[in-house]
Design an enzyme around this catalytic site. Structure first.
Site, short mmCIF file in Angstrom:
data_model
loop_
_atom_site.label_atom_id
_atom_site.label_comp_id
_atom_site.label_asym_id
_atom_site.label_seq_id
_atom_site.Cartn_x
_atom_site.Cartn_y
_atom_site.Cartn_z
N SER A 1 -6.12 4.70 5.39
CA SER A 1 -5.99 6.13 5.54
C SER A 1 -6.53 6.55 6.91
O SER A 1 -7.57 6.04 7.33
CB SER A 1 -6.78 6.85 4.45
OG SER A 1 -6.61 8.24 4.58
N THR B 1 0.82 -1.21 0.00
CA THR B 1 0.00 0.00 0.00
C THR B 1 0.86 1.27 0.00
O THR B 1 0.46 2.29 -0.53
CB THR B 1 -0.93 -0.03 1.23
OG1 THR B 1 -1.73 -1.23 1.13
CG2 THR B 1 -1.86 1.16 1.28
N HIS C 1 -2.34 14.05 6.05
CA HIS C 1 -3.62 14.63 6.46
C HIS C 1 -3.48 15.47 7.73
O HIS C 1 -2.66 15.17 8.60
CB HIS C 1 -4.64 13.51 6.71
CG HIS C 1 -5.00 12.76 5.46
ND1 HIS C 1 -5.91 13.24 4.56
CD2 HIS C 1 -4.56 11.58 4.97
CE1 HIS C 1 -6.02 12.37 3.56
NE2 HIS C 1 -5.22 11.36 3.78
#
Lengths: 428, 484
Positions: free
Chosen positions: B341, B43, B52
């Protein structure tokens, strides 16, 4: 670091670069230098070991390397300098060039520059083929280099997507090297390369050719294991139920060539959104003063001879420019694509001082019947020529003679069109 | 007596590699195991590469806490690992009245989570920052602390830093099971033999659940969620300066438009739950969904700028939050699972948390006084100054020879990458370390040259060069050789 000055600097030593440099030198430019990024001069020609080059210019059916060698001899005899293994990194609009190669950086100041950077192949990403991303997917030109220059076969069982000339030539070449070519799939209803390649490379070697067909999936995690082929409708959409899986270990892409404009863009050269290449006037001059463009980086040609011919024009004009020859100052008239014309080059024409002008264009749709190519200015027909047929794969050239200039008058633009011959008659 | 490690870390993605690096600050015998042919292969290599701010996750969750903590560590971490990071800020864009309400609650949630630099912008302010954005934009949530990172260099950098500090790395080594003594794990079995250890950390991303089952832990599953992407040509200045999200939905942050640290534009991802952990195929329907989703934010996107599509799998777990725990039964194991995420952002904080968990569980942590936090990436010729370029050419003339024309990657960089701490051994490995073949022609020009250079540098036949290890060889045979 080296410092270099040149009257005319040519970027690229393919069929355009060699011819442009030769002509610049013959036309009086003192110092003419070519920069070539490959190990050997010739651009793509050294790997094009098939014939079909040079019939018009040399009156002989030559292979790619032979064609390159002839121009190389001529250029060298004329005193052209060639720097191989050198890549241009940057160009400023005032013609300062930085290149690197052979263990050094080179700065070059040129009076005139000819861009002869050729074209590149459309890669998989630009085609958007769904499926896996394994090894075994190559553009036809990459495969050609691997086989003809490096001496390796990139696979054993091939499927070819697209029917461009390189793809058809590779179908024959791979067959001769003992590989199996399982199929050639073309999304259009007709072959996109030249008729002679269709006959000599595909039909003569029994390569299964499927038109109105595309590849809708690539399978295989590590290496290509198969591809799925589907028929398409008139909007290029896959038709349900026509999928067919073909086992293969390699997919070659021969789905179009794009002008190589990376450097042109750096230099501020205006690009044509249709051709993707540099916009030029009848002298092969771009919008940037003293930068000329020739060959496939203007628009992709069908025949190498035409590539070199466009470069001869550029070479001559670049030499004139750097010897202080007066430049045309009359207004530029746009030349635009009319009925059934995909694109037309040059995009601009100086209409003052009459000079012979060659207009090059490609049609959108094939006309397999007598056709007429016309040049009009407003309502006025300036010149026309009859054609036996008109095919998108073959470039059409139209010559405008100096005396025909006077008829142009005050028209806002020139327009090129290709229509059925029968259409003309009925119009009276 | 077989070799005894203090900790074995399974999985050299960004999480496992950062855990290994964090532990290498102490005097420990550490082994990092990776089943693929390179590090950062799962990933880590295929995600949106966003750091983020931390307004998405539910307050109080591991995701919320570790997102905010991880975000704060990025400047320092990326400087140490020589990975490109740009705290360019991110926008969540509202396209309707309803969306404006969502923005309000995201803002509130962000404040609860401790996310830094949040502001609500009206339509005018939003469009001033991102002029290509749709005129339908009604407002946005701006997060000054959000940013973008090069996930390849971060992942590879973390693993290289770990190796520099004494971690043993074994590639192409797949854990097939665990060794037990009573109810304590004492090691792992692999395709290359057994390795003994006091502690085992599962950082296996998509495969975490398979390993948990092998260790006797049931009740957790990874449900891989596929996201498809487009990569556009390196002309982002005309499209997007930062990161644009639509308003989120329950399953996804939505199809976004973002600049990458290399100034490409990235579109995606969509979100489809699949079963097969090896399925990275892109589909026509999926790519259409991504394209039309991206058009909602930037209506002026042009298909001719597309240079590549790809898919990545998020390691979504069957419970909503990151699993970060020492299960106790069996003992001797740390489980890191469901790191979807904001896993990339949280990774450095997860690594620190693992260290503290092990300390509390009794692992003796004596500082490694030789720890060197610095790691250098292969130098990119294209971004150096003229003087630096000349200096580099003076050390190795191969830096004057450009092999990849789109990204201006030189032979010197290729050779260097083949001899790095963790050498590039595949074309993809080389690509992630140097950007070779990442441009408009996607390697069509460089491939024949690169095969020759890699073969020479790695001392193997051109026939053995692969795209990504395993059976992904480029060449079948020499011409004129006859197939048996």
């Amino acid at each position: 670091m080296r410092l270099l000055e040149a009257d005319v600097l040519v970027i690229g030593s393919g069929p355009a670069g060699l011819a442009a440099a030769y002509q610049a030198r013959v036309s009086g430019a003192k110092r003419v230098t070519i920069i070539e990024r490959n190990r050997e001069p010739g651009g793509i020609l050294p790997q094009c070991i098939h014939n079909g080059f040079g019939l018009r210019i040399f009156g002989r059916d030559l292979t790619g390397p032979e064609y390159a060698q002839r121009w190389l001899y001529q250029a060298q005899e004329a005193g052209v300098e060639i720097m191989t293994r050198t890549m241009v990194q940057s160009i400023t609009p005032d013609l300062r060039i930085t290149a690197s190669g052979n263990g050094t950086l080179v700065d070059i100041k040129a009076k005139a520059l000819i861009l002869a950077t050729g074209c590149r192949e459309r890669p998989r990403g630009a085609l958007g083929i769904p499926g896996a991303r394994p090894a075994g997917i190559y553009t036809a030109g990459t495969a050609q280099r691997l086989v003809n220059i490096e001496g390796y076969m990139p696979g054993r069982r091939f499927v070819i997507l697209g029917s461009g000339d390189i793809g058809m030539i590779m179908a024959r070449r791979l067959t001769l090297e003992g590989a199996q070519v399982m199929a050639m799939a073309e999304i259009l209803p007709y072959v996109s390369g030249l008729r002679r390649n269709l006959v000599q490379c595909v039909r003569d070697f029994d390569i299964p050719l499927y038109t109105s067909t595309t590849i809708t999936e690539i399978r295989g995690r590590e290496r290509v294991e198969s591809v799925v082929m589907s028929a398409v409708d008139e909007h290029w959409q896959p038709i349900k139920g026509t999928q067919r899986e073909l086992a293969c270990d390699t997919l070659l892409l021969s789905a179009g060539l794009l002008p190589e404009i990376e450097l042109a863009r750096l230099a501020g050269v205006k690009l044509d959104p249709v051709t993707g290449g540099a916009m030029i006037d009848e002298r092969q001059a771009t919008n940037v003063p003293d930068i000329y463009a020739a060959g496939n980086m203007v628009h992709v040609y069908d025949l190498v001879d035409s590539v070199s011919e466009s470069a001869l024009r550029a070479g001559c004009k670049a030499a004139e420019a750097c010897s202080g020859h007066e430049q045309p100052c009359e207004p530029l008239l746009p030349l635009v694509a009319g009925e059934n014309v995909h694109h037309v080059v040059p995009q601009y024409v100086h209409i003052g001082a009459p000079r012979e002008l060659i207009i090059e264009l490609r049609v959108k749709l094939p006309l397999e019947e007598p056709a007429v190519v016309q040049l009009t200015a407003g309502d006025k027909l300036i010149t026309s020529e009859r054609l036996r047929y008109a095919r998108p794969s073959e470039m059409i050239a139209l010559r405008l003679r100096p005396e025909q200039y006077q008829q142009i008058g005050q028209a806002p633009c020139l327009r090129a069109a290709v229509v059925r011959a029968s259409q003309i008659k009925t119009r009276g | 007596m077989p070799e005894q490690y203090d900790v074995i870390i399974i999985g050299a993605g960004v999480v496992g590699s950062l855990v290994a690096r964090a532990l290498s600050r102490y005097q420990l015998r550490l082994l990092l195991l990776e089943k693929h042919s390179d590090v950062a292969e799962g990933t880590t290599k295929a995600n949106t590469a966003i750091v983020h701010a931390g307004y998405d996750a539910k307050p109080g969750s591991n995701k919320a806490r570790l997102n905010v903590a991880g975000n704060r560590m990025y400047d320092n971490l990326c400087a140490e690992l020589d990975a490109e990071f740009d705290r360019c800020g991110t926008f969540v864009v509202a396209l309707s009245e309803e969306d404006l309400v969502t923005l309000g609650s995201l803002y509130k949630r962000g404040q609860q989570n401790g996310a830094a630099g949040l502001r609500l912008f009206n339509a005018e302010e939003t469009l001033r920052h991102e002029p290509s954005l749709t005129k339908e934009a009604r407002g946005s949530l701006y997060a000054a602390s959000g940013g973008i990172v090069d996930p390849f260099q971060l992942g590879i950098g973390a693993a290289e830093s770990a190796v520099i500090n004494g971690v043993e790395l074994m590639l192409e080594t797949e854990v097939t099971g665990f060794l037990f003594e009573h109810n304590r794990i004492t090691g792992v079995t692999t395709n290359r033999g057994d390795y003994y250890s006091r502690w085992v950390v599962i950082a296996a991303g998509l495969w975490a659940d398979d390993l948990m089952h092998k260790a006797g832990l049931d009740g957790f599953a990874i449900n891989p969620r596929k996201g498809e992407y487009f990569v556009l040509d390196r002309r982002s200045s005309e499209v997007v300066h930062t990161v644009l999200f639509p308003c989120p939905t329950p399953v996804s942050k939505g199809i976004m438009v973002t600049r990458t640290v290399h100034n490409n534009v990235l579109l995606g991802p969509n979100a489809n739950t699949i079963r097969d952990k090896g399925d990275l195929d892109v589909s026509a329907a999926g790519l259409d969904e991504v394209w039309s989703g991206a058009l909602k934010l930037i209506p002026g996107l042009a298909k001719r700028d597309i240079i590549r599509s790809f898919a990545g799998l998020r390691a979504a777990g069957s419970c909503d939050d990151f699993v970060i725990e020492i299960p106790g039964d069996p003992a001797g194991m740390v489980v890191l699972a469901g790191i979807e995420s904001p896993g990339l952002t949280a990774a450095p904080a997860i690594a620190e948390e693992v260290v503290e968990m092990l300390r509390e569980a009794g692992l003796e942590l004596a500082p490694n006084t030789h720890f060197n936090p610095e790691r250098k990436a292969v130098r990119r010729f294209a971004v150096l100054t003229r003087r630096e370029q000349e200096a580099l050419i003076a050390t190795d003339p191969r830096y004057a020879s450009v092999v990849c024309r789109c990204e201006m990657v030189t032979e010197g960089e290729i050779a260097a990458a083949c001899h790095e701490v963790i050498p590039a051994r595949t074309y993809d490995g080389l690509k992630r370390r140097t950007r070779l073949g990442s441009g408009r022609c996607q390697g069509a020009f460089d491939l024949p040259l690169v095969i020759g250079i890699m073969a020479r540098e790695l001392g193997i036949s051109p026939l053995e060069i692969t795209l990504k290890g395993g059976h992904s060889r480029f060449l079948a045979r020499g011409t004129k050789e006859v197939d048996a």
